[in-house]
Design an enzyme around this catalytic site. Structure first.
Site, short mmCIF file in Angstrom:
data_model
loop_
_atom_site.label_atom_id
_atom_site.label_comp_id
_atom_site.label_asym_id
_atom_site.label_seq_id
_atom_site.Cartn_x
_atom_site.Cartn_y
_atom_site.Cartn_z
N ASN A 25 0.80 -1.23 0.00
CA ASN A 25 0.00 0.00 0.00
C ASN A 25 0.83 1.28 0.00
OD1 ASN A 25 -2.59 -1.37 0.11
ND2 ASN A 25 -1.98 -1.96 2.18
N ARG A 45 -3.20 8.11 -0.20
CA ARG A 45 -3.68 7.16 0.81
C ARG A 45 -3.77 7.85 2.18
NH1 ARG A 45 0.07 2.58 3.69
NH2 ARG A 45 -1.60 1.59 4.88
N ALA A 99 1.92 -3.03 6.64
CA ALA A 99 1.18 -3.89 7.58
C ALA A 99 1.88 -5.21 7.87
CB ALA A 99 -0.23 -4.14 7.03
N GLU A 154 13.99 -0.39 10.44
CA GLU A 154 12.52 -0.43 10.31
C GLU A 154 12.01 1.00 10.35
OE1 GLU A 154 10.44 -3.12 13.07
OE2 GLU A 154 8.74 -1.72 12.99
N HIS A 187 8.79 3.85 9.68
CA HIS A 187 7.34 4.10 9.54
C HIS A 187 7.08 5.60 9.42
CE1 HIS A 187 6.49 -0.05 10.53
NE2 HIS A 187 7.33 0.05 11.54
N ARG A 202 -1.36 4.58 17.55
CA ARG A 202 -2.50 4.17 16.72
C ARG A 202 -3.15 2.92 17.30
NH1 ARG A 202 -0.70 4.00 10.71
NH2 ARG A 202 -2.96 3.94 10.46
C1 DQA Z 1 3.15 2.09 8.27
C2 DQA Z 1 2.40 1.70 9.54
C3 DQA Z 1 1.68 0.36 9.35
O1 DQA Z 1 0.96 0.04 10.53
C4 DQA Z 1 0.72 0.44 8.19
O2 DQA Z 1 0.10 -0.82 7.99
C5 DQA Z 1 1.34 0.94 6.95
C6 DQA Z 1 2.26 2.07 7.03
C7 DQA Z 1 3.75 3.52 8.37
O3 DQA Z 1 4.60 3.84 7.55
O4 DQA Z 1 3.36 4.30 9.23
O5 DQA Z 1 1.04 0.50 5.86
O6 DQA Z 1 4.24 1.19 8.09
#
Ligand code: DQA
Length: 147
Positions: free
Chosen positions: A12, A19, A78, A99, A101, A108
């Protein structure tokens, strides 16, 4: 020594820009990759950018990076919260992985508070929108150069 860094994005994230902009901002993935490419170049590195919505393709991209890249900036989307296969791939390739985000996953829904991957990553950065990627790249390069 290789001077290539993999910027890997999961499901995504190809939709960034449109989005849920209130959560993820309006910057597109192309914008992020372009900016990171410039930042990396300024420090003497090249970037390889891969995005996939398919878990196994993300595993394959990590495997391919094993022999060609010095490290990985990885937003697993996700799959962060579910994927033992990606955790095993990160452990298996023995590359430093940051990692990354866009959102602060701990602020959240509860299901986002667990990461299958953090324990096998070099570190975790989140909550700063597109800036999270810049911070992750900077941290990764600092780590590589300190090694
Ligand atoms: C994400 C956080 C995840 O929980 C979510 O499913 C995403 C984007 C972020 O970049 O904040 O697709 O990785």
């Amino acid at each position: 020594m290789s001077r290539e860094i993999l910027v890997l994005n999961g499901p995504n994230l190809n939709l960034l820009g449109t989005r849920e902009p209130e959560v993820y901002g309006t910057t597109t993935l192309d914008d992020i990759v372009l900016e990171l490419t410039d930042l990396a170049a300024a420090r003497g590195y090249t970037l390889r950018a891969v995005q996939s919505n398919v878990e196994g393709e993300l595993v394959d991209a990590l495997h391919a990076a094993r022999t060609t890249c010095v490290g990985v900036v990885f937003n697993p989307g996700a799959y962060t919260h579910t994927s033992i296969a990606l955790r095993d791939a990160i452990s298996g390739v023995m590359l430093p992985v940051v990692e990354t985000h866009l959102s602060n996953v701990h602020a959240r829904e509860e299901f986002r508070h667990t990461s299958m991957l953090s324990a096998v990553c070099l570190g975790v950065i989140g909550g700063f929108g597109a800036t999270s990627y810049r911070l992750a790249l900077d941290a990764l390069i600092s780590h590589v150069e300190a090694a």
